[in-house]
Design a protein around this motif. Sequence first.
Motif, PDB file in Angstrom:
ATOM      1  N   ARG A 150     -20.072 -32.528 -77.657  1.00  9.24           N
ATOM      2  CA  ARG A 150     -20.862 -31.522 -76.949  1.00  9.24           C
ATOM      3  C   ARG A 150     -21.454 -32.050 -75.641  1.00  9.24           C
ATOM      4  O   ARG A 150     -22.126 -31.310 -74.929  1.00  9.24           O
ATOM      5  CB  ARG A 150     -22.002 -31.015 -77.844  1.00  9.24           C
ATOM      6  N   ARG A 151     -21.234 -33.306 -75.342  1.00 10.82           N
ATOM      7  CA  ARG A 151     -21.821 -33.875 -74.129  1.00 10.82           C
ATOM      8  C   ARG A 151     -21.122 -33.302 -72.894  1.00 10.82           C
ATOM      9  O   ARG A 151     -19.977 -32.825 -72.982  1.00 10.82           O
ATOM     10  CB  ARG A 151     -21.713 -35.397 -74.151  1.00 10.82           C
ATOM     11  N   PRO A 152     -21.771 -33.350 -71.727  1.00  5.84           N
ATOM     12  CA  PRO A 152     -21.134 -32.842 -70.504  1.00  5.84           C
ATOM     13  C   PRO A 152     -19.800 -33.509 -70.199  1.00  5.84           C
ATOM     14  O   PRO A 152     -18.895 -32.877 -69.646  1.00  5.84           O
ATOM     15  CB  PRO A 152     -22.179 -33.149 -69.425  1.00  5.84           C
ATOM     16  N   GLY A 153     -19.663 -34.779 -70.577  1.00  2.00           N
ATOM     17  CA  GLY A 153     -18.406 -35.476 -70.331  1.00  2.00           C
ATOM     18  C   GLY A 153     -17.226 -34.883 -71.070  1.00  2.00           C
ATOM     19  O   GLY A 153     -16.067 -35.128 -70.712  1.00  2.00           O
ATOM     20  N   ALA A 154     -17.507 -34.094 -72.126  1.00  3.71           N
ATOM     21  CA  ALA A 154     -16.418 -33.458 -72.866  1.00  3.71           C
ATOM     22  C   ALA A 154     -15.711 -32.397 -72.036  1.00  3.71           C
ATOM     23  O   ALA A 154     -14.633 -31.927 -72.414  1.00  3.71           O
ATOM     24  CB  ALA A 154     -16.964 -32.832 -74.150  1.00  3.71           C
ATOM     25  N   LEU A 155     -16.307 -32.023 -70.912  1.00  2.00           N
ATOM     26  CA  LEU A 155     -15.704 -31.008 -70.039  1.00  2.00           C
ATOM     27  C   LEU A 155     -14.787 -31.611 -68.978  1.00  2.00           C
ATOM     28  O   LEU A 155     -14.258 -30.873 -68.141  1.00  2.00           O
ATOM     29  CB  LEU A 155     -16.809 -30.197 -69.349  1.00  2.00           C
ATOM     30  N   LYS A 156     -14.599 -32.922 -69.004  1.00  4.38           N
ATOM     31  CA  LYS A 156     -13.777 -33.548 -67.965  1.00  4.38           C
ATOM     32  C   LYS A 156     -12.342 -33.028 -67.985  1.00  4.38           C
ATOM     33  O   LYS A 156     -11.754 -32.754 -66.934  1.00  4.38           O
ATOM     34  CB  LYS A 156     -13.790 -35.071 -68.134  1.00  4.38           C
ATOM     35  N   LEU A 185     -14.260 -19.265 -63.511  1.00  8.79           N
ATOM     36  CA  LEU A 185     -14.222 -18.547 -64.784  1.00  8.79           C
ATOM     37  C   LEU A 185     -13.715 -19.454 -65.903  1.00  8.79           C
ATOM     38  O   LEU A 185     -14.251 -19.446 -67.025  1.00  8.79           O
ATOM     39  CB  LEU A 185     -13.326 -17.313 -64.657  1.00  8.79           C
ATOM     40  N   GLY A 186     -12.716 -20.253 -65.598  1.00 12.23           N
ATOM     41  CA  GLY A 186     -12.194 -21.178 -66.603  1.00 12.23           C
ATOM     42  C   GLY A 186     -13.230 -22.198 -67.041  1.00 12.23           C
ATOM     43  O   GLY A 186     -13.345 -22.515 -68.231  1.00 12.23           O
ATOM     44  N   MET A 187     -14.022 -22.709 -66.102  1.00 15.43           N
ATOM     45  CA  MET A 187     -15.059 -23.676 -66.448  1.00 15.43           C
ATOM     46  C   MET A 187     -16.177 -23.028 -67.259  1.00 15.43           C
ATOM     47  O   MET A 187     -16.741 -23.653 -68.166  1.00 15.43           O
ATOM     48  CB  MET A 187     -15.639 -24.308 -65.184  1.00 15.43           C
ATOM     49  N   ALA A 188     -16.502 -21.784 -66.943  1.00 15.11           N
ATOM     50  CA  ALA A 188     -17.539 -21.086 -67.707  1.00 15.11           C
ATOM     51  C   ALA A 188     -17.110 -20.918 -69.166  1.00 15.11           C
ATOM     52  O   ALA A 188     -17.892 -21.158 -70.096  1.00 15.11           O
ATOM     53  CB  ALA A 188     -17.831 -19.728 -67.073  1.00 15.11           C
ATOM     54  N   VAL A 189     -15.863 -20.534 -69.371  1.00 12.39           N
ATOM     55  CA  VAL A 189     -15.346 -20.376 -70.735  1.00 12.39           C
ATOM     56  C   VAL A 189     -15.344 -21.720 -71.464  1.00 12.39           C
ATOM     57  O   VAL A 189     -15.744 -21.819 -72.633  1.00 12.39           O
ATOM     58  CB  VAL A 189     -13.931 -19.763 -70.706  1.00 12.39           C
ATOM     59  N   SER A 190     -14.907 -22.766 -70.777  1.00 12.08           N
ATOM     60  CA  SER A 190     -14.861 -24.097 -71.397  1.00 12.08           C
ATOM     61  C   SER A 190     -16.257 -24.586 -71.769  1.00 12.08           C
ATOM     62  O   SER A 190     -16.455 -25.194 -72.831  1.00 12.08           O
ATOM     63  CB  SER A 190     -14.196 -25.094 -70.443  1.00 12.08           C
ATOM     64  N   ALA A 191     -17.239 -24.334 -70.903  1.00 14.42           N
ATOM     65  CA  ALA A 191     -18.610 -24.762 -71.188  1.00 14.42           C
ATOM     66  C   ALA A 191     -19.165 -24.033 -72.409  1.00 14.42           C
ATOM     67  O   ALA A 191     -19.806 -24.646 -73.275  1.00 14.42           O
ATOM     68  CB  ALA A 191     -19.493 -24.510 -69.972  1.00 14.42           C
ATOM     69  N   ILE A 192     -18.916 -22.745 -72.500  1.00 19.53           N
ATOM     70  CA  ILE A 192     -19.388 -21.983 -73.666  1.00 19.53           C
ATOM     71  C   ILE A 192     -18.725 -22.501 -74.937  1.00 19.53           C
ATOM     72  O   ILE A 192     -19.366 -22.637 -75.991  1.00 19.53           O
ATOM     73  CB  ILE A 192     -19.105 -20.481 -73.471  1.00 19.53           C
ATOM     74  N   GLN A 193     -17.446 -22.822 -74.851  1.00 18.55           N
ATOM     75  CA  GLN A 193     -16.736 -23.344 -76.020  1.00 18.55           C
ATOM     76  C   GLN A 193     -17.346 -24.661 -76.495  1.00 18.55           C
ATOM     77  O   GLN A 193     -17.536 -24.875 -77.697  1.00 18.55           O
ATOM     78  CB  GLN A 193     -15.254 -23.537 -75.687  1.00 18.55           C
TER      79      GLN A 193
END
Length: 239
Positions: A150-156, A185-193
């Motif tokens: 769940r850390r921000p780095g998981a969005l890399k 939009l793709g980043m918003a979806v990924s962050a919510i996931q």
Amino acid sequence: MPTVIALLQKYSAISVPTGLLAAALLALAAALTAQPAVAAEARWQALDDALTQGQRHDRIWRFGWGGFHGANLGRNIYLASEGSDRDTRFDARVDSVKSLLALGTLLLESPPYPEARHRLQDLRASGHPDALHRAEQLIAETARIEAQRRRPGALKGALAVNIAAGATIAIGDDRTGDGLRNAALGMAVSAIQVWTRPTSAQGATARAGATTRIPGGDPPRLHYRMVIAPSQAALALYW
């Protein structure tokens, strides 16, 4: 006879001038000596409940996001060939790749809860004196996995995919605005996931607080002695 309170080096004794309190003192001693066992049983149940809740949440999370990405993949495959205009078909081809990567990542990632529950049950059945401490370590390990995912780095990974997709539209198809919107939009979806992942093990670790025993320490032990005489009853507690 007045009440006498004596404090010695490692115990305290309380004398009460009545034989009628003997039963009450005996019940108190039994309750005090049973309290660690009751607390341990409650903690075992809390740890099992945390993993059960995490496994249930994870199953819902995976089915939900798997269905979302699967539906998007099907829609984009259809639009890639049947879209009403060239831009729609181009964007659908890009989004098909994004949906496929998201779905594949979701399917390849294994949840930590089934194995953790199995190990917890083995520890509980072992009867080892240090089993509860090992179970706490197991929950802490599961909590670290939760936090890592769940850390921000998981969005890399998602960031790289969405930048590539946006650049493909912005540069490859000369539509900068559409490319930026696609990436955002793709980043918003990924962050919510990422942010909707389970956190039950982290919650169980936080609730443990100061009651968690320090590794290597000895569990507290409580002993008692009782003396009953015709005119008084005495209870001595040792720790």
